[in-house]
Design a protein around this motif. Structure first.
Motif, short mmCIF file in Angstrom:
data_model
loop_
_atom_site.label_atom_id
_atom_site.label_comp_id
_atom_site.label_asym_id
_atom_site.label_seq_id
_atom_site.Cartn_x
_atom_site.Cartn_y
_atom_site.Cartn_z
N THR A 131 -40.62 22.91 45.48
CA THR A 131 -40.23 21.85 44.56
C THR A 131 -40.04 22.44 43.18
N SER A 132 -38.93 22.07 42.54
CA SER A 132 -38.60 22.70 41.26
C SER A 132 -37.99 21.69 40.31
N SER A 133 -38.31 21.84 39.03
CA SER A 133 -37.61 21.09 37.99
C SER A 133 -36.31 21.81 37.66
N ARG A 134 -35.47 21.18 36.87
CA ARG A 134 -34.21 21.79 36.46
C ARG A 134 -34.45 23.11 35.73
N ASP A 135 -35.45 23.13 34.86
CA ASP A 135 -35.73 24.32 34.05
C ASP A 135 -36.40 25.43 34.84
N GLN A 136 -36.88 25.13 36.03
CA GLN A 136 -37.61 26.12 36.82
C GLN A 136 -36.80 26.69 37.98
N LEU A 137 -35.51 26.39 38.03
CA LEU A 137 -34.71 26.81 39.18
C LEU A 137 -34.66 28.33 39.33
N ARG A 138 -34.49 29.06 38.23
CA ARG A 138 -34.47 30.51 38.33
C ARG A 138 -35.83 31.03 38.78
N ASP A 139 -36.90 30.46 38.26
CA ASP A 139 -38.24 30.86 38.68
C ASP A 139 -38.43 30.61 40.18
N SER A 140 -37.93 29.47 40.65
CA SER A 140 -38.06 29.15 42.07
C SER A 140 -37.26 30.12 42.92
N ALA A 141 -36.07 30.48 42.45
CA ALA A 141 -35.25 31.44 43.20
C ALA A 141 -35.94 32.80 43.27
N HIS A 142 -36.53 33.25 42.15
CA HIS A 142 -37.24 34.53 42.17
C HIS A 142 -38.44 34.47 43.12
N TYR A 143 -39.11 33.32 43.15
CA TYR A 143 -40.24 33.14 44.07
C TYR A 143 -39.77 33.29 45.51
N ILE A 144 -38.65 32.65 45.85
CA ILE A 144 -38.12 32.75 47.22
C ILE A 144 -37.76 34.20 47.54
N SER A 145 -37.14 34.89 46.58
CA SER A 145 -36.82 36.31 46.78
C SER A 145 -38.07 37.12 47.06
N ASP A 146 -39.14 36.84 46.32
CA ASP A 146 -40.40 37.56 46.52
C ASP A 146 -40.92 37.37 47.94
N GLN A 147 -40.85 36.12 48.44
CA GLN A 147 -41.38 35.84 49.78
C GLN A 147 -40.55 36.54 50.85
N ILE A 148 -39.23 36.51 50.71
CA ILE A 148 -38.35 37.17 51.68
C ILE A 148 -38.58 38.69 51.66
N PHE A 149 -38.65 39.26 50.46
CA PHE A 149 -38.85 40.70 50.32
C PHE A 149 -40.15 41.14 50.99
N GLU A 150 -41.22 40.41 50.74
CA GLU A 150 -42.51 40.79 51.31
C GLU A 150 -42.55 40.60 52.82
N GLU A 151 -41.93 39.52 53.31
CA GLU A 151 -41.95 39.26 54.74
C GLU A 151 -41.25 40.37 55.51
N ILE A 152 -40.17 40.91 54.96
CA ILE A 152 -39.41 41.94 55.66
C ILE A 152 -39.97 43.34 55.44
N THR A 153 -40.34 43.65 54.21
CA THR A 153 -40.76 45.02 53.88
C THR A 153 -42.26 45.24 53.95
N GLY A 154 -43.04 44.17 53.86
CA GLY A 154 -44.49 44.32 53.78
C GLY A 154 -44.98 44.67 52.39
N ILE A 155 -44.05 44.71 51.41
CA ILE A 155 -44.39 45.03 50.02
C ILE A 155 -44.24 43.78 49.17
N ARG A 156 -45.19 43.52 48.32
CA ARG A 156 -45.11 42.33 47.48
C ARG A 156 -43.87 42.39 46.59
N GLY A 157 -43.12 41.31 46.52
CA GLY A 157 -41.94 41.26 45.67
C GLY A 157 -42.30 41.16 44.21
N ALA A 158 -41.44 41.72 43.35
CA ALA A 158 -41.70 41.73 41.91
C ALA A 158 -40.58 41.04 41.13
#
Length: 428
Positions: A131-158
């Motif tokens: 769930t995201s506000s209008r101002d938090q959309l980029r933050d939410s996208a980076h969060y999703i990227s972090d989860q995908i990166f870690e799930e595939i590589t086993g390394i925490r996304g930054a």
């Protein structure tokens, strides 16, 4: 003091030359041959958003150097959930992974549903609603990227981390310097400090809530610590001569620095509670650029005690310093990886100054960049990328390179030069 003045003057000129302040932009300069192909389908409803989440996720994963997103033109369909996916179609595209999702506007809040799918295994690896506000959309996208990166590589996304950097605008005697922080992709720039005098060496506290830096606003260098939430700042040192290169201890209770108050620049440690200073090095050379080991038991620093700048390691246990770089005649600005088994640095060869990595167990050094005027490396908190300052033509830009040198990107400012990058720790 002649060689000290020359070294300091060179660093200052590299900082000051033609810099200007503006939001940074990403330019991918080299992709890895080993990058994992991944298809990121534009989210259903995502084109109605002020920030397109799918595109941000794709850009994040691409600049990591570990993923190669398929072009949108090559996508054979646009499913929004795993129930709509025909895995055989995506297998024909040689895509290892697939990201699908949709966005709904619910009373001014955005409900972002995404799924990560293993194409070859025909399996749903990850699914979540954000769930995201209008101002938090980029933050939410980076969060999703972090989860995908870690799930595939086993390394925490930054991707949700930040960078600090110094910029300036104007020319000659009319230059305005600013200290800025931005998202790791250069967006959402915020000005932290503005001054008519140079600002140098920003360093993040381990909790990400403060920045230490050097400011010349009083007419000579002083070390300050500034709280990012409140803007409150404290001047820690203002001794005669050099006050420079602040570096936080891993527990955030101490600050290492280079001071010349007793003659030549030496490495000191300040207890931030008592403000007591402890001098670590005692030499006739220039000792500067300290960096704490992740376990807090030692520091590395740059010294020219052997005739040219090299990196030394000081053990807090036996209070002895030993040289650890021997490849080449110039190595400086050492920075540890998170595991503490390698350092990144600036090294010089016949072509110029480059970012390099040295494994501490084998002493093997690998040059990572092919640019020739690199400086100020700073390591991502997951150790996968190094950001640094470099030259692009006549202007300074920020560059980043993967920890093995296989991928790189640039963060130029459209209005001029930027310098002195510092990658934040994880911010949660």
């Amino acid at each position: 003091m002649k060689r000290l003045n020359l070294w300091a003057a060179t660093l200052l000129l590299m900082l000051c030359a033609g810099m200007a302040h503006a939001e940074l932009t990403i330019e991918i300069t080299k992709g890895s041959d080993q990058a994992i192909p991944i298809a990121i389908v534009p989210m259903e409803g995502g084109d109605q958003l002020p920030e397109e989440v799918s595109r941000i996720v794709g850009n994040d994963l691409e600049r990591s150097g570990r993923f190669e997103p398929l072009s949108r033109e090559s996508l054979i369909s646009r499913p929004s959930s795993s129930d709509d996916v025909h895995y055989q179609d995506w297998q024909q595209l040689d895509s290892d992974y697939l990201v699908v999702g949709k966005v709904e506007n619910q009373d001014g809040q955005y409900r972002i549903q995404y799924e990560l799918l293993d194409v070859n295994g025909e399996d749903r690896m990850l699914g979540e609603v954000v769930t995201s506000s209008r101002d938090q959309l980029r933050d939410s996208a980076h969060y999703i990227s972090d989860q995908i990166f870690e799930e595939i590589t086993g390394i925490r996304g930054a991707f949700s981390t930040s960078i600090a950097y110094v910029s300036a605008s104007g020319v000659e005697d009319n230059i305005k310097y600013t200290l800025n922080i931005a998202d790791s992709d250069g967006h959402n720039n915020q000005q932290i400090l503005s001054s008519d005098e140079p600002i140098m060496s920003p360093a993040w506290s381990p909790d990400g809530q403060k920045l230490a830096y050097v400011s010349f606003e009083t007419g000579r260098p002083s070390i300050y610590v500034q709280n990012l939430a409140t803007g409150q700042r404290v001047r820690l040192t203002s001794f005669e001569g050099i006050n420079g290169a602040p570096a936080w201890s891993p527990d955030g209770r101490k600050l290492a620095m280079s001071l010349s108050k007793d003659g030549q620049p030496e490495i000191y440690v300040m207890d931030l509670g008592s403000r007591d200073l402890t001098r670590l090095t005692h030499s006739d050379a220039i000792d500067t650029e300290p960096e704490w080991a992740p376990n807090g038991r030692s520091l590395i620093f740059t010294s020219d005690r052997s005739g040219n700048p090299q990196i030394y390691r000081y053990s807090l246990g036996d209070e002895q310093a030993q040289r650890i770089t021997f490849t080449g005649s110039y190595n400086s600005r050492g920075r540890f990886n998170p595991e503490g088994d390698a350092i990144f640095m600036v090294t010089r060869d016949d072509d110029g100054f480059h970012v390099a990595r040295q494994d501490l167990d084998t002493d093997r050094m690998t040059i990572l960049t092919d640019s020739n005027w690199d400086e100020s490396p700073s390591v991502a908190p997951n150790g996968t990328m190094v950001i640094f300052a470099t030259q692009e033509g006549t202007r300074g830009v920020l560059g980043a390179v993967s920890d093995d040198g296989s991928a790189s990107f640039r963060l130029p400012s459209p209005q001029g030069d930027v310098r002195e990058p510092a990658w934040s720790p994880f911010l949660d």
